[in-house]
Each structure stands twice: as C-alpha cells, then as structure tokens.
Write a protein that holds these residues in place. Sequence first.
Motif, short mmCIF file in Angstrom:
data_model
loop_
_atom_site.label_atom_id
_atom_site.label_comp_id
_atom_site.label_asym_id
_atom_site.label_seq_id
_atom_site.Cartn_x
_atom_site.Cartn_y
_atom_site.Cartn_z
N GLU A 37 46.38 45.39 41.86
CA GLU A 37 46.71 44.37 42.63
C GLU A 37 48.14 43.98 42.59
OE1 GLU A 37 46.07 42.09 46.09
OE2 GLU A 37 44.44 42.62 44.99
N LYS A 38 48.75 44.41 43.79
CA LYS A 38 50.20 44.20 43.73
C LYS A 38 50.85 43.29 44.80
CE LYS A 38 50.12 49.25 42.64
NZ LYS A 38 50.45 50.54 43.09
N GLU A 39 51.79 42.61 44.48
CA GLU A 39 52.29 41.97 45.66
C GLU A 39 53.98 41.41 45.42
OE1 GLU A 39 50.58 38.21 46.88
OE2 GLU A 39 50.23 37.48 44.78
N VAL A 40 54.73 41.56 46.44
CA VAL A 40 56.10 41.07 46.37
C VAL A 40 56.12 39.71 47.01
CG1 VAL A 40 58.57 41.88 47.03
CG2 VAL A 40 56.87 43.50 46.41
N VAL A 41 56.17 38.85 46.08
CA VAL A 41 56.40 37.41 46.61
C VAL A 41 57.03 36.37 45.49
CG1 VAL A 41 54.02 36.80 45.74
CG2 VAL A 41 55.07 35.56 47.58
N ARG A 50 49.15 33.42 48.29
CA ARG A 50 49.21 34.90 47.77
C ARG A 50 48.08 35.71 47.49
NH1 ARG A 50 51.70 34.61 42.27
NH2 ARG A 50 51.23 32.33 42.22
N ASN A 51 48.23 36.98 47.55
CA ASN A 51 47.10 37.66 47.21
C ASN A 51 46.27 37.21 45.93
OD1 ASN A 51 47.85 39.43 49.41
ND2 ASN A 51 48.92 41.00 48.16
N LEU A 52 47.05 36.68 44.92
CA LEU A 52 46.68 36.03 43.76
C LEU A 52 45.27 35.19 44.04
CD1 LEU A 52 46.53 36.18 40.69
CD2 LEU A 52 48.12 34.24 40.74
N GLY A 53 45.44 34.38 44.89
CA GLY A 53 44.23 33.51 45.18
C GLY A 53 43.24 34.17 45.79
N HIS A 54 43.20 35.11 46.63
CA HIS A 54 42.21 35.96 47.13
C HIS A 54 41.40 36.66 45.94
CE1 HIS A 54 42.96 34.81 51.03
NE2 HIS A 54 44.08 35.27 50.83
N LEU A 55 42.26 37.22 45.03
CA LEU A 55 41.99 38.08 43.69
C LEU A 55 40.96 37.15 42.79
CD1 LEU A 55 42.12 40.19 41.70
CD2 LEU A 55 44.25 39.41 41.05
N LEU A 56 41.53 35.89 42.53
CA LEU A 56 40.84 34.93 41.73
C LEU A 56 39.45 34.73 42.10
CD1 LEU A 56 43.78 32.73 40.51
CD2 LEU A 56 42.56 34.52 39.02
N LYS A 57 39.35 34.39 43.42
CA LYS A 57 38.10 33.96 43.93
C LYS A 57 37.14 35.26 43.94
CE LYS A 57 39.64 30.50 47.37
NZ LYS A 57 39.99 30.55 48.91
N SER A 58 37.50 36.53 43.95
CA SER A 58 36.83 37.74 43.81
C SER A 58 36.17 38.08 42.39
CB SER A 58 37.33 38.93 44.54
OG SER A 58 38.56 39.27 43.69
N LEU A 59 36.90 37.48 41.40
CA LEU A 59 36.53 37.83 40.24
C LEU A 59 35.23 37.00 39.62
CD1 LEU A 59 40.02 37.44 38.28
CD2 LEU A 59 38.77 39.66 38.94
N LYS A 60 34.54 37.40 38.83
CA LYS A 60 33.10 36.95 38.56
C LYS A 60 33.26 36.80 36.86
CE LYS A 60 30.91 39.23 42.38
NZ LYS A 60 29.67 39.93 42.75
N VAL A 83 45.41 28.11 36.53
CA VAL A 83 44.81 29.48 36.86
C VAL A 83 44.27 29.77 35.55
CG1 VAL A 83 45.20 31.86 37.21
CG2 VAL A 83 46.53 30.46 38.33
N LEU A 84 44.59 29.67 34.38
CA LEU A 84 44.05 29.95 33.09
C LEU A 84 42.95 28.97 32.91
CD1 LEU A 84 47.20 30.40 30.69
CD2 LEU A 84 45.54 31.99 31.64
N ASN A 85 42.84 27.80 33.29
CA ASN A 85 41.80 26.80 32.99
C ASN A 85 40.72 27.41 33.85
OD1 ASN A 85 40.77 24.53 31.81
ND2 ASN A 85 40.62 23.72 33.96
N ASN A 86 40.85 27.74 35.01
CA ASN A 86 39.87 28.02 36.10
C ASN A 86 39.33 29.16 35.60
OD1 ASN A 86 39.26 30.06 38.82
ND2 ASN A 86 38.62 27.85 39.05
N CYS A 87 39.90 30.40 35.01
CA CYS A 87 39.47 31.54 34.42
C CYS A 87 38.69 31.25 33.32
CB CYS A 87 40.43 32.52 34.27
SG CYS A 87 41.31 33.24 35.60
N LEU A 88 39.03 30.47 32.48
CA LEU A 88 38.13 30.27 31.16
C LEU A 88 36.83 29.56 31.42
CD1 LEU A 88 40.97 28.86 28.91
CD2 LEU A 88 39.94 30.70 28.59
#
Length: 205
Positions: A37-41, A50-60, A83-88
């Motif tokens: 996943e790449k982005e210039v922002v 950002r694309n990061l938001g959509h990416l995080l939602k797609s992760l399982k 972000v880290l807390n949400n992923c953990l």
Amino acid sequence: MIVAYLRVSTERQHLINQRNEITKFAQARGMTIDRWEKEVVSGRCRKEDRNLGHLLKSLKSGDSLIVTELSRLSRTLYDIMSVLNNCLERKITVYSTKDGYAFDDSINSKVLAFAFGLVAEIERNLISLRTREALATRRQAGIRLGRPANYRPKHQLLNEKRERIADLLKQGVPVKTICLRYGFSRSTFYKHWKENKINPPSDRY
C-alpha cells in the motif's frame, strides 16, 4: 495476510528506499508481502482521510502490517498510539523495521496496548478540558458564544431577494416554485412577509 505500508509526504521523495528496507526485513524472516500500500500524503493528514484508514479497516485478526518507521503512520504521537492500540486489540501485528519494534500478542505488547489506551484517554480528557477552559475564558471576556441572537439565514436571504421575489409574484410565479428556487419553506416565506408588514401573496399561489 502481510501488508507493507509505504508513505512519503511529497512527490519529490521516493518510496523505493522504504520498499527495499521492508523487502530485506521480510526475506530475513521468511515472510512474503501479500500487498503493498503506497501513498503520497502528509502524515499530519488524518488516517481516515488517507489510504491508511481504508487499509486498517480491511485488516483482520492474524494479519501483519509492516512499516519502516512508526512515523510513517502519522506525524502525531496520539495518532500513532491510536493506530497501534487498535491493531493490538484486533490481534494485528505491527512491525517497524528501523525502530526494531514488533507489536504482537505478547505480554509486552499487551502492556504497551494498555499504556497506549491510557495515554489516548488522557489526551482526550485534556482536549476536552482545554476546550472548556477556552470557552469559559471567552465568556468571561464578554464574547458571545454560538449563533447570534435572531440568526435566521433564510430570512436574510428573503430580505436580499425581496425585490426579485416581488417581481416573480407579479409575473404570476407560484410561491411554491419561488420557495424551491431559493431553498426555503412556504411557512418561512409567509412568516417573513408578515413580520415585515408586507401583505403576503394569496394562498392561491
């Protein structure tokens, strides 16, 4: 699924160094990158925008996210912790290659997750406190908060368009059509006409 996230702030910067860094990291651990996943922002931009938001939602649960540095996630500590807390919490492992961090399901990571959550809650409370203090200061200074008294934008529009509306009525244009054209209701239209002691047009319009 293993996802690599690459971000630069401007077009003048290059993503190739980040890609090489992550590729070496993955190869050393026998990992295969399933998605890049790449982005210039700017990192100051909210992750939701950002694309990061959509990416995080797609992760399982069980997925992994790799970045070269935690600062690639955001330029603010609060957002990085969020972000880290949400992923953990969702059992998504986050690797930071240059920092040497691995946020996984280990006890150390769980302790970090608790710390991140606590700091995030404190930050939210501080923001709320600063907002309340700022409002109190404005009140003490005699600054009126909220909308001005008798703030009625539709009535202001009617005042501005009064002559044009009067011409339309003389031409036989129905009130309903005029209201639709200028975006106000019939009740607002008639109320304004009466408040300004103007004979309102007949309901036959």
